[in-house]
Design a protein around this motif. Structure first.
Motif, PDB file in Angstrom:
ATOM      1  N   SER A  50      26.708  44.295  46.301  1.00 27.98           N
ATOM      2  CA  SER A  50      27.727  43.854  46.928  1.00 27.98           C
ATOM      3  C   SER A  50      27.209  43.451  48.086  1.00 27.98           C
ATOM      4  CB  SER A  50      28.924  44.865  46.865  1.00 27.98           C
ATOM      5  OG  SER A  50      28.208  46.096  47.790  1.00 27.98           O
ATOM      6  N   TYR A  96      33.369  39.301  42.304  1.00 25.72           N
ATOM      7  CA  TYR A  96      34.551  39.949  42.390  1.00 25.72           C
ATOM      8  C   TYR A  96      34.940  39.722  44.114  1.00 25.72           C
ATOM      9  CZ  TYR A  96      32.335  44.059  44.411  1.00 25.72           C
ATOM     10  OH  TYR A  96      31.534  45.039  45.229  1.00 25.72           O
ATOM     11  N   ASP A  98      37.318  41.468  47.197  1.00 22.70           N
ATOM     12  CA  ASP A  98      38.275  42.519  47.822  1.00 22.70           C
ATOM     13  C   ASP A  98      38.972  42.116  48.952  1.00 22.70           C
ATOM     14  OD1 ASP A  98      36.248  45.322  46.912  1.00 22.70           O
ATOM     15  OD2 ASP A  98      37.602  44.218  45.660  1.00 22.70           O
ATOM     16  N   TRP A 100      42.687  41.926  51.081  1.00 23.49           N
ATOM     17  CA  TRP A 100      43.650  43.019  51.285  1.00 23.49           C
ATOM     18  C   TRP A 100      44.532  43.224  50.102  1.00 23.49           C
ATOM     19  CZ3 TRP A 100      49.073  42.431  51.760  1.00 23.49           C
ATOM     20  CH2 TRP A 100      49.272  41.204  51.961  1.00 23.49           C
ATOM     21  N   GLY A 102      44.114  42.998  47.121  1.00 26.54           N
ATOM     22  CA  GLY A 102      43.414  43.888  45.820  1.00 26.54           C
ATOM     23  C   GLY A 102      42.338  42.880  45.197  1.00 26.54           C
ATOM     24  N   ARG A 103      41.583  43.433  44.427  1.00 24.26           N
ATOM     25  CA  ARG A 103      40.328  42.966  43.891  1.00 24.26           C
ATOM     26  C   ARG A 103      40.516  41.708  43.013  1.00 24.26           C
ATOM     27  NH1 ARG A 103      35.306  46.460  41.983  1.00 24.26           N
ATOM     28  NH2 ARG A 103      35.418  46.505  44.237  1.00 24.26           N
TER      29      ARG A 103
END
Length: 115
Positions: A50, A96, A98, A100, A102-103
């Protein structure tokens, strides 16, 4: 809603390299964390790496020293440079984000490393 599209997967021999891209449909500047997971056949999806908006990174031990994650906020794209690939790196790679809300996941891109 931001959408993510991966590209750059394919077939490569062990020891080779690939660069995956994850392109977002909107600006990623305000998305704090983005990253990659992968899923090998018959296994659960596992975390790979990440990157935060400030550039800080985290890597799974299995890819540390071989993979490099980066992001270009101006181009709304995140990259995964994969070097010294091994057959055990084979799988579907998912990016992916993230925000605010949601993923969000991309659809995945297949990476196959032959021995």
């Amino acid at each position: 809603q931001v959408q993510l599209v991966e590209s750059g997967g394919g077939l490569v021999q062990a020891g080779g390299s690939l660069r995956l891209s994850c392109t977002a449909s909107k600006s990623i500047f305000n998305i704090n964390v983005m990253g990659w997971y992968r899923q090998a056949p018959g296994k659960q999806r596992e975390f790979i790496t990440s990157i935060s908006r400030d550039g800080s990174t985290i890597y799974a031990d299995s890819v540390k020293g071989r993979f490099i994650i980066s992001r270009d906020n101006a181009k709304t794209t995140m990259y995964l440079q994969m070097n010294s690939l091994k057959p055990e790196d084979t799988g579907v790679y998912y990016c992916y984000a993230d925000p605010w809300t949601g993923r969000i996941w991309g659809q995945g891109t297949q990476v196959t490393v032959s021995s």
